[in-house]
Design an enzyme around this catalytic site. Structure first.
Site, PDB file in Angstrom:
ATOM      1  N   CYS A 190      10.245  34.000  61.244  1.00 52.48           N
ATOM      2  CA  CYS A 190      10.152  32.896  60.292  1.00 52.48           C
ATOM      3  C   CYS A 190       8.781  32.263  60.460  1.00 52.48           C
ATOM      4  O   CYS A 190       8.043  32.577  61.388  1.00 52.48           O
ATOM      5  CB  CYS A 190      11.232  31.833  60.552  1.00 52.48           C
TER       6      CYS A 190
ATOM      7  N   GLY B 210       8.367  35.335  56.298  1.00 55.93           N
ATOM      8  CA  GLY B 210       9.732  35.195  55.803  1.00 55.93           C
ATOM      9  C   GLY B 210       9.743  35.070  54.298  1.00 55.93           C
ATOM     10  O   GLY B 210       9.172  34.122  53.752  1.00 55.93           O
TER      11      GLY B 210
ATOM     12  N   ASN C 213      11.469  28.671  64.418  1.00 54.75           N
ATOM     13  CA  ASN C 213      11.070  30.072  64.414  1.00 54.75           C
ATOM     14  C   ASN C 213      11.509  30.669  65.738  1.00 54.75           C
ATOM     15  O   ASN C 213      11.085  30.210  66.798  1.00 54.75           O
ATOM     16  CB  ASN C 213       9.549  30.195  64.249  1.00 54.75           C
ATOM     17  N   GLY C 214      12.367  31.678  65.696  1.00 56.86           N
ATOM     18  CA  GLY C 214      12.840  32.315  66.916  1.00 56.86           C
ATOM     19  C   GLY C 214      14.316  32.601  66.845  1.00 56.86           C
ATOM     20  O   GLY C 214      14.900  32.696  65.766  1.00 56.86           O
TER      21      GLY C 214
ATOM     22  N   TYR D 296       1.812  43.541  64.487  1.00 56.83           N
ATOM     23  CA  TYR D 296       2.263  43.552  63.091  1.00 56.83           C
ATOM     24  C   TYR D 296       2.533  42.186  62.487  1.00 56.83           C
ATOM     25  O   TYR D 296       2.167  41.930  61.343  1.00 56.83           O
ATOM     26  CB  TYR D 296       3.545  44.411  62.995  1.00 56.83           C
TER      27      TYR D 296
END
Length: 485
Positions: free
Chosen positions: A16, A42, A117-118, A257
């Protein structure tokens, strides 16, 4: 519906992206711009919450930031000098508007909004205990456990209740929290997920990547450190570190990436690291060939590095159309097959009769690599060699990355020869784990102090995996019961 971006479907998907602003009138407009820059992290849903000094305002929507948060009417309905936002790719919880962040709740201390985020690796266990104690959950997101832990904490101040909540969760998190008292930004003690801090005039800004700071014209100040909480009230800022010191383990896949190549992660240019990975790959896995071709778009920097190191010319052998949406309606299998070429097509005149080296960032299930190799064969390539700018992905991620279960990871069930046969390539090679570390400026991977979270390659998970272990134990018990029966 047909997904017309087959090269993206078989990648590990970003977790995210989060973005927060404190101390700037019209903060929501800046958040919307920041989220645009983080859209790659996201693409399923987006949300923004603002605070005008009296009330919280929230707008959530499925789909991209563009089309949902680019009108004056929408931004005008999010007033205030404090705001945070989130772009989502679901890794925990169903795809539904109720799971779109920021999540918001009214606590005894006032409004509480959180963007995460996570992934919390003990969220199911914590959730069961909270429900047993009377909590009523409104979403299936792991993030909501944080809100309930804060709400039920016995500590007096909101900050202490928040810290108490963090000490009860495991896994990876970068968080931006909004309360009537101000904004809090923090990272987990290992710093698995990234978070940076910037300034725009007198306002403080937090973002998952530096590129989001660039887009709004903010100056990069520093990373939020692993285990650090940065508390902002207006334009005033202070920092606390409630956790004991541990060696950081940021996610190594940010450089491979996830992050945009124009971002800086932990003081290292993502683009430069990816080029260095390609150079290392050329040293470790040379091959006689005529062309080096990147798989668009993530393979481009590594392909440039491979070409420079090997002396083999770099060419765009696969052309990507930027004017095709992700899906369209189709009547049957034949059109579905042809639709794949709307997004990517082989540069046939360049490839015919050539020995080509394809560079991609990773192999997950292997289905994408198979399609790419087939595309090169159909375009007349004499030989097709595949080179991957990361080690074999053999293990699932439990820290906020959408990874297939391990049995569906090609490298977990096939050796190198079997993988080569599966994708129908003339040869296949991956950069070694030590080579990946060398590209990041390390001499090699230390078994005792790796420096990064590389569990998807090594199986060396840096935290407890309570929910996964509990599920595995239940599954094992069920199997034993079945055998006894």
């Amino acid at each position: 519906m047909l997904t017309t971006n087959p090269f993206d479907d078989d990648h590990l998907h970003e977790e995210c992206g989060i973005f927060g602003v404190s101390g700037s009138e019209g903060a929501a407009a800046l958040v919307a711009l920041g989220l645009h820059a983080l859209q790659h992290r996201g693409q399923e849903a987006a949300g923004i919450t603002s605070f005008d000094g009296h009330h919280f305002h929230t707008k959530k929507a499925m789909g991209h930031v563009a089309g949902n948060f680019d009108s004056e009417a929408v931004i005008g309905a999010l007033p205030g000098s404090v705001a945070c936002g989130h772009v989502r790719y679901s890794t925990t919880g169903e795809t539904a508007l109720r799971n779109v962040q920021p999540l918001y709740a009214e606590l005894a201390s006032g409004g509480f909004a959180v963007a995460h985020n996570g992934n919390i690796s003990n969220a199911m266990k914590v959730r069961r205990e909270l429900i047993r104690r009377g909590s009523i959950f409104q979403s299936t997101s792991d993030t909501e456990t944080i809100i309930h832990l804060v709400a039920t904490s016995n500590y007096r101040t909101l900050l202490d209740r928040f810290i108490d909540a963090l000490k009860q969760i495991e896994g990876a998190y970068a968080l931006i929290v909004m309360t009537p008292e101000g904004m809090i930004a923090c990272r987990d003690p290992l710093g698995i997920r990234p978070l940076v801090m910037g300034k725009l005039n007198d306002s403080i800004i937090f973002a998952s990547e530096t590129v989001a700071l660039d887009v709004v014209g903010a100056e990069f100040v520093r990373d939020v450190e692993p285990g650090e909480l940065v508390i902002v009230q207006g334009t005033e800022m202070r920092s606390v570190r409630p956790f004991g010191p541990v060696a950081p383990r940021p996610c190594i896949f940010e450089w491979v990436y996830f992050s945009r190549p124009d971002s800086i992660v932990d003081d290292q240019s993502v683009y430069s690291v990816r080029k260095a990975i390609g150079q290392q790959l050329a040293i470790e896995a040379p091959v006689e060939a005529d062309l080096v071709i990147p798989v668009p778009d993530s393979g481009v920097p590594a392909a440039i590095g491979y070409a420079q190191e090997s002396g083999i010319p770099f060419e765009l052998g696969i052309i990507r159309s930027h004017y095709v949406g992700r899906t369209f309606i189709q009547p049957g299998d034949k059109v579905r097959h042809l639709g794949v070429k709307l997004k990517h097509n082989a540069n046939r005149a360049l490839i015919k009769g050539k020995r080509v080296v394809l560079i991609d960032d990773s192999i997950v299930r292997g289905t994408t690599s198979l399609k790419i190799v087939q595309m090169m064969r159909e375009a007349g390539a004499a030989e097709v060699h595949m080179r991957i700018a990361s080690p074999p992905t053999k293990h699932s991620c439990f820290y906020g990355v959408d990874t297939p279960e391990r049995a569906k990871l090609l490298a977990a069930t096939h050796d190198l020869g079997a993988m080569t046969d599966f994708i129908h390539a003339d040869s296949l090679a991956f950069v070694t784990i030590d080579g990946l570390y060398k590209a990041l400026g390390k001499s090699e991977r230390s078994q005792y102090r790796p420096g990064y979270c590389d569990a998807c390659f090594t199986g060396d998970y840096p935290t407890a995996l309570t929910d996964h272990d509990d599920t595995a134990a239940v599954d094992q018990f069920a199997m034993l019961e079945e055998r006894v029966a």
